[in-house]
Design a protein around this motif. Structure first.
Motif, mmCIF file in Angstrom:
data_model
loop_
_atom_site.group_PDB
_atom_site.id
_atom_site.type_symbol
_atom_site.label_atom_id
_atom_site.label_comp_id
_atom_site.label_asym_id
_atom_site.label_seq_id
_atom_site.Cartn_x
_atom_site.Cartn_y
_atom_site.Cartn_z
ATOM 1 N N SER A 36 0.775 -0.825 0.346
ATOM 2 C CA SER A 36 0.281 -0.215 0.252
ATOM 3 C C SER A 36 0.964 1.251 -0.158
ATOM 4 C CB SER A 36 -1.075 -0.185 0.805
ATOM 5 O OG SER A 36 -0.619 0.152 2.313
ATOM 6 N N HIS A 37 -0.032 2.420 -0.464
ATOM 7 C CA HIS A 37 1.081 3.333 -0.957
ATOM 8 C C HIS A 37 0.369 4.721 0.039
ATOM 9 C CE1 HIS A 37 2.289 0.226 -3.572
ATOM 10 N NE2 HIS A 37 3.483 1.025 -3.708
ATOM 11 N N ASP A 40 -0.474 8.822 -4.756
ATOM 12 C CA ASP A 40 -0.011 8.829 -5.884
ATOM 13 C C ASP A 40 1.304 10.238 -6.017
ATOM 14 O OD1 ASP A 40 -1.819 7.322 -6.417
ATOM 15 O OD2 ASP A 40 -2.870 7.603 -7.918
ATOM 16 N N THR A 42 3.963 10.429 -5.393
ATOM 17 C CA THR A 42 5.540 10.267 -4.321
ATOM 18 C C THR A 42 6.659 9.430 -4.672
ATOM 19 O OG1 THR A 42 4.489 8.507 -3.074
ATOM 20 C CG2 THR A 42 2.685 10.605 -2.442
ATOM 21 N N CYS A 45 7.888 5.517 -3.315
ATOM 22 C CA CYS A 45 6.874 4.965 -3.861
ATOM 23 C C CYS A 45 6.889 4.366 -5.356
ATOM 24 C CB CYS A 45 4.431 5.545 -3.623
ATOM 25 S SG CYS A 45 5.073 5.212 -1.395
ATOM 26 N N GLU A 48 9.544 2.174 -5.965
ATOM 27 C CA GLU A 48 8.580 1.103 -5.609
ATOM 28 C C GLU A 48 7.890 -0.010 -6.640
ATOM 29 O OE1 GLU A 48 8.766 1.562 -0.766
ATOM 30 O OE2 GLU A 48 7.133 1.797 -2.032
ATOM 31 N N SER A 70 -3.656 2.433 -3.198
ATOM 32 C CA SER A 70 -3.173 3.563 -3.721
ATOM 33 C C SER A 70 -4.110 5.083 -2.587
ATOM 34 C CB SER A 70 -1.974 4.465 -4.799
ATOM 35 O OG SER A 70 -1.708 6.056 -3.685
ATOM 36 N N ARG A 131 1.505 2.185 4.287
ATOM 37 C CA ARG A 131 2.711 1.812 3.506
ATOM 38 C C ARG A 131 2.902 0.546 3.996
ATOM 39 N NH1 ARG A 131 6.315 3.264 0.418
ATOM 40 N NH2 ARG A 131 8.535 3.311 1.131
ATOM 41 N N MET A 150 8.018 6.727 5.162
ATOM 42 C CA MET A 150 7.333 7.257 3.896
ATOM 43 C C MET A 150 8.926 7.120 3.394
ATOM 44 S SD MET A 150 4.891 9.293 3.901
ATOM 45 C CE MET A 150 5.157 11.200 4.924
#
Length: 221
Positions: A36-37, A40, A42, A45, A48, A70, A131, A150
């Motif tokens: 999970s994020h 958007d 960012t 992420c 990743e 996300s 996250r 983060m």
């Protein structure tokens, strides 16, 4: 109650970049990784999502499906995918869940019930707890949970290593020692008594201590 290892992963139906998904049905008889994020577009992420796309063949070799989440809309995810392809060389080749009403994030305990029901106006910092990495088995039980800040990119090579370990344990009644890698010696789990171990491991093992019995990794072939 907070989600814990061994719990059934909460089921849900949600829109994704590859259409609507009913989570348990989507997993089927496979293993799954849900990661999970908080937002958007960012930076961490972005790296990743591109890397996981490159690793997809490794997950598939292990019968593992990948799905991202996300806290934004599916349309935002599709626009973000263009940036990911441009900067990382590979766009996500797996579904990305849209969670604009925060429903899945709250279902998994990543956001409190009082977080509201809209991602609009929320920043990545507001969603910092969204996250996580979850590894879920074919039995729909949670096998691994890792929460990252983060500022730290996730180590998906480590996620693959843990999946290898989990699948060995599921199939062969062994555990893996510190820093274990695929192909290295493993440990007979304490629940297996020596009489049973002789049948499971006829070539024998090294008994360092009665509770520490080292054996060659079983051959999955």
């Amino acid at each position: 109650m907070a989600l814990q290892l061994g719990d059934t992963a909460p089921d849900f139906t949600a829109d994704t970049t590859e259409g609507q998904v009913s989570f348990h049905d989507w997993i089927g008889e496979s293993w799954a990784v849900l990661f999970s994020h908080p937002k958007d577009f960012t930076p961490v992420c972005t790296t990743e999502l591109g890397y996981v796309a490159k690793l997809k063949p490794e997950f598939e070799k292990r019968n593992v499906k990948i799905i991202g989440l996300s806290v934004d809309t599916v349309e935002d995810h599709k626009r973000w995918a263009e940036d990911i392809a441009e900067t990382q060389g590979t766009a996500p080749n797996y579904p990305m869940i849209g969670d604009p009403d925060l429903a899945v994030s709250k279902l998994y305990g990543m956001l409190p019930a009082g977080a509201g029901d809209s991602a609009a106006g929320r920043t990545a910092v507001d969603n910092a707890t969204v996250r996580n990495v979850y590894v879920i088995g074919p039995d729909k039980k949670v096998k691994l949970m890792i929460t990252y800040p983060m500022s730290t990119g996730r180590n998906f090579d480590e996620v693959l290593r843990v999946i290898d370990s989990l699948q060995l344990t599921a199939d062969y009644k062994v555990a893996t020692p510190v820093n274990w890698k695929q192909g290295e010696d493993v440990i007979i789990v304490p629940a297996v008594k020596n009489e049973e171990a002789k049948e499971l491991f006829p070539d024998g093992w090294q008994e360092v201590k009665p509770y520490l019995r080292v054996v060659k990794q079983p051959d999955a072939s």
